[in-house]
Design an enzyme around this catalytic site. Structure first.
Site, short mmCIF file in Angstrom:
data_model
loop_
_atom_site.label_atom_id
_atom_site.label_comp_id
_atom_site.label_asym_id
_atom_site.label_seq_id
_atom_site.Cartn_x
_atom_site.Cartn_y
_atom_site.Cartn_z
N PHE A 1 0.86 -1.19 0.00
CA PHE A 1 0.00 0.00 0.00
C PHE A 1 0.90 1.24 0.00
O PHE A 1 1.86 1.33 0.77
CB PHE A 1 -0.88 0.01 1.25
CG PHE A 1 -2.15 0.80 1.12
CD1 PHE A 1 -2.12 2.19 1.06
CD2 PHE A 1 -3.37 0.17 1.08
CE1 PHE A 1 -3.29 2.92 0.96
CE2 PHE A 1 -4.55 0.89 0.99
CZ PHE A 1 -4.50 2.27 0.92
N HIS B 1 -10.00 6.13 9.69
CA HIS B 1 -9.32 4.84 9.42
C HIS B 1 -7.82 4.92 9.70
O HIS B 1 -7.22 4.01 10.25
CB HIS B 1 -9.58 4.42 7.97
CG HIS B 1 -9.22 3.02 7.68
ND1 HIS B 1 -8.25 2.67 6.78
CD2 HIS B 1 -9.70 1.87 8.20
CE1 HIS B 1 -8.14 1.34 6.75
NE2 HIS B 1 -9.01 0.84 7.59
N1 LIG Z 1 -4.87 3.38 4.18
C1 LIG Z 1 -3.71 2.65 4.28
C2 LIG Z 1 -3.71 1.28 4.49
N2 LIG Z 1 -4.88 0.61 4.61
C3 LIG Z 1 -4.95 -0.84 4.44
C4 LIG Z 1 -4.64 -1.59 5.74
O1 LIG Z 1 -3.26 -1.48 6.07
C5 LIG Z 1 -4.98 -3.08 5.56
O2 LIG Z 1 -4.15 -3.62 4.54
C6 LIG Z 1 -6.42 -3.29 5.18
O3 LIG Z 1 -7.23 -2.66 6.17
C7 LIG Z 1 -6.78 -4.80 5.12
O4 LIG Z 1 -6.50 -5.42 6.35
N3 LIG Z 1 -2.55 0.60 4.58
C8 LIG Z 1 -1.33 1.25 4.48
O5 LIG Z 1 -0.28 0.61 4.55
N4 LIG Z 1 -1.31 2.61 4.28
C9 LIG Z 1 -2.46 3.33 4.18
O6 LIG Z 1 -2.39 4.58 4.00
C1 LIG Z 2 -4.81 5.52 6.22
C2 LIG Z 2 -6.00 5.03 5.52
O1 LIG Z 2 -6.56 4.01 5.83
C3 LIG Z 2 -6.57 5.96 4.53
O2 LIG Z 2 -5.77 5.95 3.37
C4 LIG Z 2 -7.98 5.56 4.15
O3 LIG Z 2 -8.51 6.68 3.49
P1 LIG Z 2 -9.98 7.18 3.89
O4 LIG Z 2 -9.90 7.55 5.38
O5 LIG Z 2 -10.23 8.38 3.01
O6 LIG Z 2 -10.91 6.02 3.64
#
Ligand SMILES: Nc1c(NC[C@H](O)[C@H](O)[C@H](O)CO)[nH]c(=O)[nH]c1=O
Ligand SMILES: CC(=O)[C@@H](O)COP(=O)(O)O
Length: 156
Positions: A21, A87
């Site tokens: 990600f 999130h």
């Molecule tokens: N928003 C970001 C994420 N979100 C995904 C979570 O880490 C995870 O993979 C998902 O919720 C499934 O379990 N991950 C990042 O590394 N960076 C982000 O900004």
């Molecule tokens: C850090 C995250 O999970 C973020 O990228 C998710 O974005 P959002 O809060 O706009 O759904």
């Protein structure tokens, strides 16, 4: 008696857990970490990389690798960038807590190289531009901690 972690990695085996990600950033963190490890004499064959989907998945794989007994340390690399919802807070908190828990449970150095930023620009600055490369910084801490634990174990 003093304990010290030398910065020569010639005897070390290191695992890296990196999330896909935001791979525009995490790829640069990985480059920085591998470059720093090799420049401090860690053999390339002794650097093993595991890719996970996102930062939230890092602790589980870090624990698996640490518990294997095959590595002197584990570097964790990721990039969490705040979006429009809360999130971000849950991901960051759980990743940090999870990695800290793996350190406690395994007594293997698991180094926190996860970039957590409010903006993409802040992440870019920490992935090899004006604020350096946090992957390289994590690699330096990895070498020191792995050698420090070896030094302690050899004297106490
Ligand atoms: N928003 C970001 C994420 N979100 C995904 C979570 O880490 C995870 O993979 C998902 O919720 C499934 O379990 N991950 C990042 O590394 N960076 C982000 O900004
Ligand atoms: C850090 C995250 O999970 C973020 O990228 C998710 O974005 P959002 O809060 O706009 O759904």
């Amino acid at each position: 008696m003093n304990f010290e972690g030398k910065m020569n990695g010639s005897e070390l085996k290191v695992a890296i857990v990196v999330s896909r990600f935001n791979d525009f950033i995490t790829g640069r963190l990985l480059d920085g970490a591998k470059d720093t490890l090799v420049r401090h004499n860690v053999e390339e064959d002794n650097i093993h990389v595991a890719y996970v989907p996102g930062a939230f998945e890092i602790p589980l794989v870090a624990k698996k690798l640490a518990k294997s007994g095959k590595y002197d340390a584990v570097v964790t690399l990721g990039c969490v960038i705040r979006g429009a919802t809360t999130h971000y807070d849950y991901v960051c908190n759980e990743v940090a807590k999870g990695i800290s828990k793996v350190n406690d449970e395994t007594e293997v150095p698991v180094i926190f190289g996860v970039v957590t930023t409010e903006t993409i620009e802040q992440a870019i600055e920490r992935a090899g531009t004006k604020a350096g490369n946090k992957g390289g910084d994590a690699a330096l801490a990895t070498i020191e901690m792995a050698n420090l634990l070896k030094n302690i174990e050899s004297q106490v």
